[in-house]
Design a protein around this motif. Sequence first.
Motif, PDB file in Angstrom:
ATOM      1  N   ILE A   1      39.354  39.088  46.808  1.00  0.00           N
ATOM      2  CA  ILE A   1      39.354  38.124  45.701  1.00  0.00           C
ATOM      3  C   ILE A   1      40.653  38.209  44.911  1.00  0.00           C
ATOM      4  O   ILE A   1      41.253  37.181  44.555  1.00  0.00           O
ATOM      5  CB  ILE A   1      38.137  38.367  44.783  1.00  0.00           C
ATOM      6  CG1 ILE A   1      36.839  38.026  45.530  1.00  0.00           C
ATOM      7  CG2 ILE A   1      38.236  37.539  43.506  1.00  0.00           C
ATOM      8  CD1 ILE A   1      35.576  38.356  44.770  1.00  0.00           C
TER       9      ILE A   1
ATOM     10  N   ASP B   1      43.877  34.351  41.165  1.00  0.00           N
ATOM     11  CA  ASP B   1      43.294  33.338  40.265  1.00  0.00           C
ATOM     12  C   ASP B   1      43.493  31.903  40.754  1.00  0.00           C
ATOM     13  O   ASP B   1      43.242  30.950  40.007  1.00  0.00           O
ATOM     14  CB  ASP B   1      43.875  33.455  38.844  1.00  0.00           C
ATOM     15  CG  ASP B   1      43.563  34.800  38.219  1.00  0.00           C
ATOM     16  OD1 ASP B   1      42.478  35.341  38.516  1.00  0.00           O
ATOM     17  OD2 ASP B   1      44.390  35.305  37.442  1.00  0.00           O
TER      18      ASP B   1
ATOM     19  N   GLU C   1      41.794  30.663  43.238  1.00  0.00           N
ATOM     20  CA  GLU C   1      40.538  30.263  43.863  1.00  0.00           C
ATOM     21  C   GLU C   1      39.379  30.958  43.162  1.00  0.00           C
ATOM     22  O   GLU C   1      39.461  32.149  42.849  1.00  0.00           O
ATOM     23  CB  GLU C   1      40.545  30.620  45.349  1.00  0.00           C
ATOM     24  CG  GLU C   1      39.305  30.215  46.112  1.00  0.00           C
ATOM     25  CD  GLU C   1      39.088  28.707  46.086  1.00  0.00           C
ATOM     26  OE1 GLU C   1      37.986  28.304  45.676  1.00  0.00           O
ATOM     27  OE2 GLU C   1      40.005  27.954  46.451  1.00  0.00           O
ATOM     28  N   ILE C   2      38.344  30.197  42.872  1.00  0.00           N
ATOM     29  CA  ILE C   2      37.167  30.781  42.221  1.00  0.00           C
ATOM     30  C   ILE C   2      35.903  30.581  43.041  1.00  0.00           C
ATOM     31  O   ILE C   2      34.824  31.013  42.643  1.00  0.00           O
ATOM     32  CB  ILE C   2      36.958  30.183  40.809  1.00  0.00           C
ATOM     33  CG1 ILE C   2      36.733  28.667  40.901  1.00  0.00           C
ATOM     34  CG2 ILE C   2      38.124  30.520  39.904  1.00  0.00           C
ATOM     35  CD1 ILE C   2      36.311  28.035  39.595  1.00  0.00           C
ATOM     36  N   ARG C   3      36.020  29.931  44.179  1.00  0.00           N
ATOM     37  CA  ARG C   3      34.841  29.625  45.004  1.00  0.00           C
ATOM     38  C   ARG C   3      34.578  30.762  45.990  1.00  0.00           C
ATOM     39  O   ARG C   3      35.186  30.841  47.049  1.00  0.00           O
ATOM     40  CB  ARG C   3      35.035  28.295  45.738  1.00  0.00           C
ATOM     41  CG  ARG C   3      35.063  27.085  44.827  1.00  0.00           C
ATOM     42  CD  ARG C   3      35.490  25.830  45.579  1.00  0.00           C
ATOM     43  NE  ARG C   3      36.882  25.929  46.020  1.00  0.00           N
ATOM     44  CZ  ARG C   3      37.500  24.991  46.752  1.00  0.00           C
ATOM     45  NH1 ARG C   3      36.833  23.913  47.121  1.00  0.00           N
ATOM     46  NH2 ARG C   3      38.761  25.146  47.105  1.00  0.00           N
TER      47      ARG C   3
END
Length: 341
Positions: free
Chosen positions: A221, A226, A228-230
């Motif tokens: 992650i 930051d 991508e948040i999916r």
Amino acid sequence: MEEHGNWCLIESDPGVFTELISNMGVQGIQVEELWSLDTDFSELGTVYGIIFLFKWEANQSSNSSDSQRNNLSNNDLPEDLIFMKQIVNNACATQAILSILLNNNEINLGPELDNFKDFIKSLTPELRGMVLSNSETIRSVHNSFARQALIINESVSSNESEDLFHFVSYIPFNNSVYKLDGLQHGPIRINDIPESHTKNSGKARELEWSEVAIENIKQVINNFKDKEIRFNLMAITKDRRIGYNTRIDQIKNDLKLLQKKLESLKLGEDDTESIEKNINILISEKNELQNQINYQNEKLHSYSIENARRKHNFVPMIKMLAEALAKSGNLENAIKKARKS
């Protein structure tokens, strides 16, 4: 072979995955969605593996630290660990599920997956992937969860790029934690479970291996910086009702013993009050466990309803409703109300 090998995209959802596993003949399993990386795994009971969904990018494999770990020789990998190369893109959800189920001997796979496991265990990872992609039974179960397309937009170019998402699995195996990613050359050993924990109870080891897996997921992650948040995280666990019912049976036996002991005592003896207190504590625990079983039953029932809705084709009904509204002269007003809401 048609594009995607006739495997559809399915929704990353615990209800879908739970019913998919059940429909493949596997018993005593459920899937829990994890809403936080700080989830207390001790509350989930027995956790067999973790499934992680993230956005896939073409340069990820070559640049990731996992690729360096991936250069393990065949001699370093357990012979009985089952790894399958991903042959069909849309099959990766079911492949991630199978990577967990097939690598745990405690799970009751049922006849279909037992035969599948026996057939592929002596094959190469590439051939295992081919066998999976051509399994009519598994593909049929997978495709039964296809999302119904309400409208087909023919104006969208087939070359228009879409975000691609990928499933990988994390499992404990032979005192180590492995990441099983069908797009890699083989299994990736994330880390060993510390020796202090391998000698502990099963529960302690379970907590430790999940911490190792979560730490790797955090690294993945963080690599997106930051942008991508999916992400989606799910755990494949033992059906929690099994543990609850086992404990209820133990409580029933304990209550019988305490009741017999209480009856043998004379009124007013010192032990009477203590025994009655223990009886009340056990009854309270039993009631709480029954509430938990009822909650799980309701949750699984809601999964069944949602899955039925996912599978149902509502297009004919919508078409007939639109036609009826048009004939009655109410279609335009209905459209205006819908736009306002």
